[in-house]
Design an enzyme around this catalytic site. Structure first.
Site, PDB file in Angstrom:
ATOM      1  N   THR A 140       0.844  -1.209   0.000  1.00 25.62           N
ATOM      2  CA  THR A 140       0.000   0.000   0.000  1.00 25.62           C
ATOM      3  C   THR A 140       0.876   1.254   0.000  1.00 25.62           C
ATOM      4  OG1 THR A 140      -1.669  -1.198   1.266  1.00 25.62           O
ATOM      5  CG2 THR A 140      -1.836   1.201   1.266  1.00 25.62           C
ATOM      6  N   ALA A 175      12.505  -3.973  -3.096  1.00 24.30           N
ATOM      7  CA  ALA A 175      12.342  -5.383  -2.718  1.00 24.30           C
ATOM      8  C   ALA A 175      10.902  -5.637  -2.272  1.00 24.30           C
ATOM      9  CB  ALA A 175      13.301  -5.742  -1.588  1.00 24.30           C
ATOM     10  N   ARG A 209      -0.873  -4.780  -6.473  1.00 26.40           N
ATOM     11  CA  ARG A 209      -0.430  -3.547  -5.800  1.00 26.40           C
ATOM     12  C   ARG A 209      -1.349  -2.388  -6.191  1.00 26.40           C
ATOM     13  NH1 ARG A 209       4.080  -5.513  -4.123  1.00 26.40           N
ATOM     14  NH2 ARG A 209       4.817  -7.282  -5.327  1.00 26.40           N
ATOM     15  N   LYS A 236       5.707   2.495  12.867  1.00 26.72           N
ATOM     16  CA  LYS A 236       5.560   2.953  14.264  1.00 26.72           C
ATOM     17  C   LYS A 236       5.643   1.817  15.266  1.00 26.72           C
ATOM     18  CE  LYS A 236       1.533   2.405  12.081  1.00 26.72           C
ATOM     19  NZ  LYS A 236       0.946   2.826  10.833  1.00 26.72           N
ATOM     20  N   VAL A 254       3.539   8.602  12.204  1.00 30.35           N
ATOM     21  CA  VAL A 254       2.438   9.172  13.007  1.00 30.35           C
ATOM     22  C   VAL A 254       1.579  10.094  12.140  1.00 30.35           C
ATOM     23  CG1 VAL A 254       1.813  10.468  15.088  1.00 30.35           C
ATOM     24  CG2 VAL A 254       3.916   9.135  15.073  1.00 30.35           C
ATOM     25  N   ILE A 311       0.264  14.090   7.773  1.00 30.30           N
ATOM     26  CA  ILE A 311       0.420  15.332   8.552  1.00 30.30           C
ATOM     27  C   ILE A 311       1.869  15.452   9.039  1.00 30.30           C
ATOM     28  CG2 ILE A 311      -0.345  16.608  10.590  1.00 30.30           C
ATOM     29  CD1 ILE A 311      -2.918  14.937  10.581  1.00 30.30           C
ATOM     30  N   GLU A 362      -3.981  -2.024   9.725  1.00 27.62           N
ATOM     31  CA  GLU A 362      -2.738  -2.791   9.908  1.00 27.62           C
ATOM     32  C   GLU A 362      -3.036  -4.274   9.683  1.00 27.62           C
ATOM     33  OE1 GLU A 362       0.315  -1.253  10.722  1.00 27.62           O
ATOM     34  OE2 GLU A 362      -0.902   0.507  10.376  1.00 27.62           O
ATOM     35  N   LYS A 408       1.836   5.414  18.289  1.00 25.87           N
ATOM     36  CA  LYS A 408       1.964   6.784  17.768  1.00 25.87           C
ATOM     37  C   LYS A 408       2.025   7.829  18.889  1.00 25.87           C
ATOM     38  CE  LYS A 408      -0.349   5.679  13.437  1.00 25.87           C
ATOM     39  NZ  LYS A 408      -1.674   5.504  12.805  1.00 25.87           N
TER      40      LYS A 408
HETATM   41  P1  NDP Z   1       1.555  -3.809   3.025  1.00 25.55           P
HETATM   42  O1  NDP Z   1       1.242  -5.108   3.670  1.00 25.55           O
HETATM   43  O2  NDP Z   1       0.615  -3.273   2.025  1.00 25.55           O
HETATM   44  O3  NDP Z   1       3.006  -3.886   2.339  1.00 25.55           O
HETATM   45  C1  NDP Z   1       4.064  -4.596   2.910  1.00 25.55           C
HETATM   46  C2  NDP Z   1       5.113  -4.793   1.835  1.00 25.55           C
HETATM   47  O4  NDP Z   1       6.234  -5.460   2.383  1.00 25.55           O
HETATM   48  C3  NDP Z   1       4.634  -5.656   0.651  1.00 25.55           C
HETATM   49  O5  NDP Z   1       5.013  -5.059  -0.544  1.00 25.55           O
HETATM   50  C4  NDP Z   1       5.379  -6.980   0.852  1.00 25.55           C
HETATM   51  O6  NDP Z   1       5.681  -7.628  -0.379  1.00 25.55           O
HETATM   52  C5  NDP Z   1       6.654  -6.481   1.492  1.00 25.55           C
HETATM   53  N1  NDP Z   1       7.365  -7.505   2.232  1.00 25.55           N
HETATM   54  C6  NDP Z   1       6.927  -8.254   3.254  1.00 25.55           C
HETATM   55  N2  NDP Z   1       7.907  -9.080   3.678  1.00 25.55           N
HETATM   56  C7  NDP Z   1       8.966  -8.834   2.894  1.00 25.55           C
HETATM   57  C8  NDP Z   1      10.277  -9.376   2.815  1.00 25.55           C
HETATM   58  N3  NDP Z   1      10.692 -10.332   3.640  1.00 25.55           N
HETATM   59  N4  NDP Z   1      11.125  -8.894   1.859  1.00 25.55           N
HETATM   60  C9  NDP Z   1      10.731  -7.919   1.025  1.00 25.55           C
HETATM   61  N5  NDP Z   1       9.504  -7.369   1.055  1.00 25.55           N
HETATM   62  C10 NDP Z   1       8.638  -7.817   1.975  1.00 25.55           C
HETATM   63  O7  NDP Z   1       1.756  -2.761   4.217  1.00 25.55           O
HETATM   64  P2  NDP Z   1       1.566  -1.175   4.193  1.00 25.55           P
HETATM   65  O8  NDP Z   1       2.157  -0.639   2.952  1.00 25.55           O
HETATM   66  O9  NDP Z   1       0.158  -0.845   4.523  1.00 25.55           O
HETATM   67  O10 NDP Z   1       2.426  -0.744   5.464  1.00 25.55           O
HETATM   68  C11 NDP Z   1       3.838  -0.660   5.419  1.00 25.55           C
HETATM   69  C12 NDP Z   1       4.321   0.076   6.668  1.00 25.55           C
HETATM   70  O11 NDP Z   1       3.780   1.388   6.673  1.00 25.55           O
HETATM   71  C13 NDP Z   1       3.892  -0.548   7.995  1.00 25.55           C
HETATM   72  O12 NDP Z   1       4.901  -0.357   8.943  1.00 25.55           O
HETATM   73  C14 NDP Z   1       2.670   0.261   8.377  1.00 25.55           C
HETATM   74  O13 NDP Z   1       2.419   0.263   9.754  1.00 25.55           O
HETATM   75  C15 NDP Z   1       3.092   1.623   7.898  1.00 25.55           C
HETATM   76  N6  NDP Z   1       2.026   2.563   7.611  1.00 25.55           N
HETATM   77  C16 NDP Z   1       0.955   2.182   6.860  1.00 25.55           C
HETATM   78  C17 NDP Z   1      -0.020   3.099   6.544  1.00 25.55           C
HETATM   79  C18 NDP Z   1      -1.207   2.737   5.724  1.00 25.55           C
HETATM   80  O14 NDP Z   1      -2.093   3.584   5.547  1.00 25.55           O
HETATM   81  N7  NDP Z   1      -1.291   1.528   5.166  1.00 25.55           N
HETATM   82  C19 NDP Z   1       0.066   4.492   6.995  1.00 25.55           C
HETATM   83  C20 NDP Z   1       1.246   4.789   7.793  1.00 25.55           C
HETATM   84  C21 NDP Z   1       2.175   3.840   8.071  1.00 25.55           C
HETATM   85  P3  NDP Z   1       4.513  -8.154  -1.372  1.00 25.55           P
HETATM   86  O15 NDP Z   1       3.909  -6.910  -1.950  1.00 25.55           O
HETATM   87  O16 NDP Z   1       5.205  -8.955  -2.395  1.00 25.55           O
HETATM   88  O17 NDP Z   1       3.571  -8.932  -0.502  1.00 25.55           O
HETATM   89  N1  HSE Z   2      -3.471   1.550  10.411  1.00 21.98           N
HETATM   90  C1  HSE Z   2      -3.048   2.889  10.554  1.00 21.98           C
HETATM   91  C2  HSE Z   2      -4.247   3.778  10.789  1.00 21.98           C
HETATM   92  C3  HSE Z   2      -2.290   3.326   9.341  1.00 21.98           C
HETATM   93  O1  HSE Z   2      -5.366   3.333  10.505  1.00 21.98           O
HETATM   94  O2  HSE Z   2      -4.099   4.898  11.264  1.00 21.98           O
HETATM   95  C4  HSE Z   2      -1.687   4.714   9.452  1.00 21.98           C
HETATM   96  O3  HSE Z   2      -0.666   4.738  10.396  1.00 21.98           O
END
Ligand code: NDP
Ligand code: HSE
Length: 439
Positions: free
Chosen positions: A13, A43, A51, A105, A132, A136, A190, A205
């Site tokens: 995401t 990676a 995606r 976080k 966080v 923002i 999450e 956060k």
């Molecule tokens: P996703 O689950 O959408 O993405 C996780 C990514 O990590 C995927 O692309 C996955 O690959 C990849 N991945 C997992 N394991 C491995 C590995 N061993 N090697 C390489 N790549 C790997 O999570 P989000 O994008 O939602 O969240 C990512 C981070 O951002 C988290 O820490 C989350 O708390 C934080 N966050 C998320 C927000 C949100 O709105 N979603 C907002 C703010 C922070 P593949 O695509 O192939 O499965």
């Molecule tokens: N799961 C988190 C939320 C993503 O809903 O606020 C942003 O940190």
């Protein structure tokens, strides 16, 4: 123009959002910063995962170590999440003296001091704006914009998923499970979503914000945390009739010593809270987050924006990339350290010491004398009742009784409630929600 090369681990995401935002505005960033920013490797776990935005296949690898070990990559963005492999990745990148940008976080909250120590040892920086409040710029504001302030209080709606759920339950009478499923589809939640709805994500956060604001690392084990699973439509309706809205609030507030024997401290907590409808935070709805920051010099300030989702979060990640690129442009000199432990004797005040107001909903047998027994327990505990409502039109074995309670320490309230719950006329577990008046 100098060029800075990026490696990213995670293309889900947020990761795909970052790549898309860079494709759209990377040129603009270069013009503004005087540094060209180039993606070199990304990676992922599996190439063919769906995606939200496509990622150029020639940049992709399934071996995250290729990103860390590529000598031409200057900045590593960690967007994998969790506290397991992500920690190994961040430490490995720092050990290679690569600046790290993370939105994680959970990782910071759990291992912050260890990660900051690793960064200091390596001489590389660790940036975490996206950890966080999504898009923002609250971390930058606390560390830089408000550097001349102490922070008597910070109140934050810091979890987009919970705010989305509570807002739709209130506005549409929507069912908790249905709205949670929507939040997951929209990429807000999450994995697993319990992290959001049980309050842990908000705990991570508010802990980060409290640490930056108060200069000691807030141990997440000491942060009193309640989620939104028990917030019911009936309490939302009663709260509305009383002029309040229920929000999951992260609070970091200076608390005074309650007795000559106790010490001052900082309340750091997360719980569903009744907020007066007249307060600006009551109208923050959907996935939007807001942080109400009170500085001793600046006064009251408010930050508002999308708290989750691919695009808003990408904006914050790229702002860190920009700062990291400027550090590199300036010969690797770190302008702002990730965290400065500047407070001596900082302490999180235990929840029992915190003084709050309360909304209380009891299910009671509708017969004379019940209210006086409840009032007697509160009186013995020196807790004042500010109003009592027994809404009409309820029939059955028990009826709702709503009490609004004056300021009282949480310990006294907890003990009084335990006694009230044991009264034969009180059916079901009492529902207690704290009330915040932002004074
Ligand atoms: P996703 O689950 O959408 O993405 C996780 C990514 O990590 C995927 O692309 C996955 O690959 C990849 N991945 C997992 N394991 C491995 C590995 N061993 N090697 C390489 N790549 C790997 O999570 P989000 O994008 O939602 O969240 C990512 C981070 O951002 C988290 O820490 C989350 O708390 C934080 N966050 C998320 C927000 C949100 O709105 N979603 C907002 C703010 C922070 P593949 O695509 O192939 O499965
Ligand atoms: N799961 C988190 C939320 C993503 O809903 O606020 C942003 O940190």
């Amino acid at each position: 123009m100098q060029q800075v090369n990026l490696g990213m681990i995670g293309g889900g995401t947020v990761g795909s959002g970052v790549f898309h935002a860079w494709q759209k505005n990377g040129g603009l960033m270069a013009a503004r910063l005087g540094v060209k920013i180039q993606f070199r490797k990304i990676a992922v776990k599996a190439f063919d995962e769906p995606r939200p935005y496509p990622i150029a296949r020639n940049l992709m690898t399934t071996d995250w170590q290729e990103v860390i070990n590529d000598p031409q990559i200057h900045i590593v963005i960690e967007l994998v999440g969790g506290t397991g492999i992500a920690k190994t990745m961040v430490l490995a990148a720092l050990a290679q003296r690569k600046t790290v940008v993370t939105a994680n976080k959970a990782l910071l909250s759990t291992h912050g001091p260890e990660l900051f120590a690793a960064a200091a040892k390596s001489g590389a920086n660790l940036y975490f704006e996206a950890s966080v409040c999504g898009g923002i710029p609250i971390i930058k504001s606390l560390r830089e914009g408000f550097v001349a302030n102490q922070f008597p209080a910070i109140y934050g709606i810091v979890n987009g998923t919970c705010n989305y759920i509570l807002s739709r339950m209130k506005a549409e009478g929507a069912d908790f499970a249905d709205v949670l499923a929507d939040a997951q589809k929209l990429g807000y939640a999450e994995t697993p979503p319990d992290l959001d709805i049980d309050g842990h994500d908000a705990q991570h956060k508010i802990g980060i914000l409290a640490s930056l604001a108060h200069g000691f690392w807030a141990d997440h084990h000491q942060i009193h945390t309640e989620g939104i699973r028990d917030v019911s439509k009936i309490d939302m309706e009663f709260a509305a009739k009383l002029g309040y809205t229920i929000k999951l609030l992260g609070i970091a507030k200076q608390s005074k010593a309650q007795s000559p024997k106790s010490k001052a401290g900082v309340q750091v907590s997360v719980y569903p809270t009744l907020i007066p409808n007249t307060h600006v935070l009551a109208s923050v709805n959907g996935v939007f987050n807001a942080c109400f920051v009170r500085g001793d010099i600046v006064g009251d300030t408010l930050f508002y924006g999308r708290g989750a989702g691919k695009d808003a979060t990408a904006s914050a990640v790229l702002s860190d990339v920009a700062d990291a690129a400027l550090d590199l442009k300036n010969g690797g000199k770190i302008r702002v350290a990730p965290f400065v432990a500047c407070a001596k004797g900082g302490r999180i005040a235990p929840m029992d010491e915190i003084v709050s107001r309360y909304y209380l909903r009891l299910s009671v047998v509708d017969k004379p004398g019940v209210l006086s027994k409840i009032a007697a327990i509160f009186a013995a505990a020196k807790i004042g009742i500010s109003s009592v409502i027994q809404p009409e039109g309820h029939e059955g074995e028990s009826v709702p009784l709503i009490l609004m309670i004056h300021d009282a320490p949480n310990a006294a309230m907890r003990k009084a409630l335990a006694k009230i719950a044991k009264l034969p006329a009180v059916k079901n577990k009492p529902v207690m929600i704290r009330v915040e008046n932002f004074e």
